[in-house]
Design a protein around this motif. Structure first.
Motif, PDB file in Angstrom:
ATOM      1  N   GLN A 126     -17.555  -5.875 -25.786  1.00  0.00           N
ATOM      2  CA  GLN A 126     -18.065  -4.872 -26.718  1.00  0.00           C
ATOM      3  C   GLN A 126     -18.912  -5.505 -27.812  1.00  0.00           C
ATOM      4  O   GLN A 126     -19.909  -4.933 -28.252  1.00  0.00           O
ATOM      5  N   ASN A 127     -18.547  -6.697 -28.259  1.00  0.00           N
ATOM      6  CA  ASN A 127     -19.350  -7.389 -29.259  1.00  0.00           C
ATOM      7  C   ASN A 127     -20.670  -7.883 -28.679  1.00  0.00           C
ATOM      8  O   ASN A 127     -21.715  -7.794 -29.331  1.00  0.00           O
ATOM      9  N   LEU A 128     -20.634  -8.379 -27.452  1.00  0.00           N
ATOM     10  CA  LEU A 128     -21.867  -8.878 -26.840  1.00  0.00           C
ATOM     11  C   LEU A 128     -22.893  -7.770 -26.668  1.00  0.00           C
ATOM     12  O   LEU A 128     -24.092  -7.978 -26.873  1.00  0.00           O
ATOM     13  N   PHE A 129     -22.449  -6.590 -26.297  1.00  0.00           N
ATOM     14  CA  PHE A 129     -23.374  -5.507 -25.953  1.00  0.00           C
ATOM     15  C   PHE A 129     -23.460  -4.413 -27.012  1.00  0.00           C
ATOM     16  O   PHE A 129     -24.031  -3.359 -26.740  1.00  0.00           O
TER      17      PHE A 129
ATOM     18  N   ASP B  83     -19.117  -0.654 -17.453  1.00  0.00           N
ATOM     19  CA  ASP B  83     -18.223  -1.739 -17.850  1.00  0.00           C
ATOM     20  C   ASP B  83     -18.285  -2.918 -16.885  1.00  0.00           C
ATOM     21  O   ASP B  83     -18.212  -4.074 -17.299  1.00  0.00           O
ATOM     22  N   VAL B  84     -18.403  -2.629 -15.608  1.00  0.00           N
ATOM     23  CA  VAL B  84     -18.418  -3.700 -14.608  1.00  0.00           C
ATOM     24  C   VAL B  84     -19.647  -4.595 -14.792  1.00  0.00           C
ATOM     25  O   VAL B  84     -19.549  -5.822 -14.792  1.00  0.00           O
ATOM     26  N   ALA B  85     -20.797  -3.965 -14.964  1.00  0.00           N
ATOM     27  CA  ALA B  85     -22.032  -4.735 -15.149  1.00  0.00           C
ATOM     28  C   ALA B  85     -21.980  -5.548 -16.434  1.00  0.00           C
ATOM     29  O   ALA B  85     -22.423  -6.713 -16.462  1.00  0.00           O
ATOM     30  N   MET B  86     -21.433  -4.978 -17.508  1.00  0.00           N
ATOM     31  CA  MET B  86     -21.363  -5.700 -18.775  1.00  0.00           C
ATOM     32  C   MET B  86     -20.364  -6.855 -18.700  1.00  0.00           C
ATOM     33  O   MET B  86     -20.611  -7.926 -19.256  1.00  0.00           O
ATOM     34  N   GLU B  87     -19.262  -6.655 -17.998  1.00  0.00           N
ATOM     35  CA  GLU B  87     -18.305  -7.753 -17.855  1.00  0.00           C
ATOM     36  C   GLU B  87     -18.906  -8.884 -17.020  1.00  0.00           C
ATOM     37  O   GLU B  87     -18.770 -10.071 -17.368  1.00  0.00           O
ATOM     38  N   THR B  88     -19.609  -8.533 -15.948  1.00  0.00           N
ATOM     39  CA  THR B  88     -20.248  -9.550 -15.111  1.00  0.00           C
ATOM     40  C   THR B  88     -21.273 -10.344 -15.907  1.00  0.00           C
ATOM     41  O   THR B  88     -21.313 -11.585 -15.848  1.00  0.00           O
ATOM     42  N   ARG B  89     -22.097  -9.630 -16.672  1.00  0.00           N
ATOM     43  CA  ARG B  89     -23.121 -10.297 -17.475  1.00  0.00           C
ATOM     44  C   ARG B  89     -22.488 -11.142 -18.578  1.00  0.00           C
ATOM     45  O   ARG B  89     -22.984 -12.240 -18.895  1.00  0.00           O
TER      46      ARG B  89
ATOM     47  N   SER C  66     -10.568 -14.711 -21.936  1.00  0.00           N
ATOM     48  CA  SER C  66     -10.803 -13.389 -21.363  1.00  0.00           C
ATOM     49  C   SER C  66     -11.856 -12.665 -22.181  1.00  0.00           C
ATOM     50  O   SER C  66     -11.881 -12.780 -23.413  1.00  0.00           O
ATOM     51  N   VAL C  67     -12.735 -11.924 -21.498  1.00  0.00           N
ATOM     52  CA  VAL C  67     -13.742 -11.146 -22.215  1.00  0.00           C
ATOM     53  C   VAL C  67     -13.174  -9.807 -22.680  1.00  0.00           C
ATOM     54  O   VAL C  67     -13.870  -9.030 -23.324  1.00  0.00           O
ATOM     55  N   ARG C  68     -11.905  -9.565 -22.361  1.00  0.00           N
ATOM     56  CA  ARG C  68     -11.247  -8.325 -22.788  1.00  0.00           C
ATOM     57  C   ARG C  68     -10.395  -8.525 -24.036  1.00  0.00           C
ATOM     58  O   ARG C  68      -9.804  -7.577 -24.540  1.00  0.00           O
ATOM     59  N   VAL C  69     -10.337  -9.759 -24.536  1.00  0.00           N
ATOM     60  CA  VAL C  69      -9.509 -10.037 -25.704  1.00  0.00           C
ATOM     61  C   VAL C  69     -10.277  -9.665 -26.979  1.00  0.00           C
ATOM     62  O   VAL C  69     -11.492  -9.870 -27.071  1.00  0.00           O
ATOM     63  N   PRO C  70      -9.601  -9.090 -27.985  1.00  0.00           N
ATOM     64  CA  PRO C  70     -10.287  -8.776 -29.245  1.00  0.00           C
ATOM     65  C   PRO C  70     -10.780 -10.051 -29.924  1.00  0.00           C
ATOM     66  O   PRO C  70     -10.126 -11.103 -29.867  1.00  0.00           O
ATOM     67  N   VAL C  71     -11.916  -9.960 -30.575  1.00  0.00           N
ATOM     68  CA  VAL C  71     -12.485 -11.114 -31.263  1.00  0.00           C
ATOM     69  C   VAL C  71     -11.535 -11.622 -32.346  1.00  0.00           C
ATOM     70  O   VAL C  71     -11.502 -12.823 -32.643  1.00  0.00           O
ATOM     71  N   ALA C  72     -10.736 -10.743 -32.925  1.00  0.00           N
ATOM     72  CA  ALA C  72      -9.780 -11.146 -33.959  1.00  0.00           C
ATOM     73  C   ALA C  72      -8.790 -12.189 -33.449  1.00  0.00           C
ATOM     74  O   ALA C  72      -8.240 -12.970 -34.234  1.00  0.00           O
TER      75      ALA C  72
END
Length: 252
Positions: A97-100, A112-118, A132-138
């Protein structure tokens, strides 16, 4: 030919001259450290290149053509990405979510799939250590947050990346992680401008050091042939840019 060249850049704020006749060159695959004491003009230079402040004079050449950078959007479109010291991350959002944020992939709805892959592609490009790219930045360390901010800057396929004090307030291990990221950027052919107060970091990853003093150039040094003491002398004014010119003539 340099990807980015500045010639005679000046900027005043009222009666205060923040920058005067600044020259700077950045090549592809080169890390240029811009150093100087507080008030030397580093932040103003970053804001000019990132489209926050227009220069009052001088020329900016990008990939061989003279350009203007009136807005941050213009800098992004041109191929200049800036990672500011505060990183501008949303701690309650995860890595994807932060990246995009603001540039989501959504032909009809969020993909979501395309953003996770990228996201993983960008992180692998940096050899990043994100669990993990699903972990909160905090939940991430300071070095991992810097990784996310740098990865986000790569979304627009920039040619130049500006890093504003990327290792400030980081521990030893996190600093090493960020310096590895800088090396990955260079290996990927990007020009990097690194603003830093840390001479150890500068000596570790920079190819060239450009010293600013009181808003003016005060030396351009090849890292491999200059001592930390000489750089500090140029920063403090113990030597002027004549020393750096002699050093460069000795290299040619």
């Amino acid at each position: 030919m340099s990807v980015l060249s500045l010639r005679g850049i000046g900027k005043t704020f009222g009666a205060v001259a923040a920058l005067t006749d600044i020259d700077l060159d950045v090549d592809a695959g080169q890390v240029v450290a811009v150093v100087g004491d507080n008030g030397a003009g580093k932040s103003t230079l970053v804001k000019i290149l990132s489209g926050v402040h227009p220069p009052d004079g001088g020329t900016i050449t990008f990939e061989g053509r003279e350009v203007e950078i009136p807005t941050p959007a213009a800098a992004h479109k041109l191929g200049i990405a800036t990672v500011f010291q505060d990183l501008a991350l949303c701690e309650n959002l995860n890595v994807i979510q932060n990246l995009f944020l603001g540039q989501e992939i959504r032909p009809l709805r969020l993909n979501d799939v395309a953003m996770e892959t990228r996201s993983w592609e960008l992180l692998r490009q940096l050899s990043a250590k994100i669990p993990s790219v699903r972990v909160p930045v905090a939940a991430l360390s300071g070095g991992q947050r810097q990784t996310v901010a740098i990865a986000r800057s790569l979304l627009g396929d920039p040619k130049i990346i500006i890093l504003d004090e990327p290792t400030a307030a980081l521990g030893v291990a996190q600093t090493a992680e960020v310096l590895n990221l800088v090396e990955r950027l260079r290996e990927n052919g990007l020009g990097v401008i690194m603003i830093s107060h840390n001479m150890a970091d500068v000596k570790a990853v920079a190819d060239t050091v450009a010293v600013l003093r009181l808003g003016r150039n005060n030396g351009v040094f090849d890292v491999d042939s200059v001592s930390t003491e000489d750089i500090v002398a140029a920063i403090t004014g113990a030597t002027d840019n004549v020393v750096s010119r002699r050093a460069r003539r000795g290299q040619s």
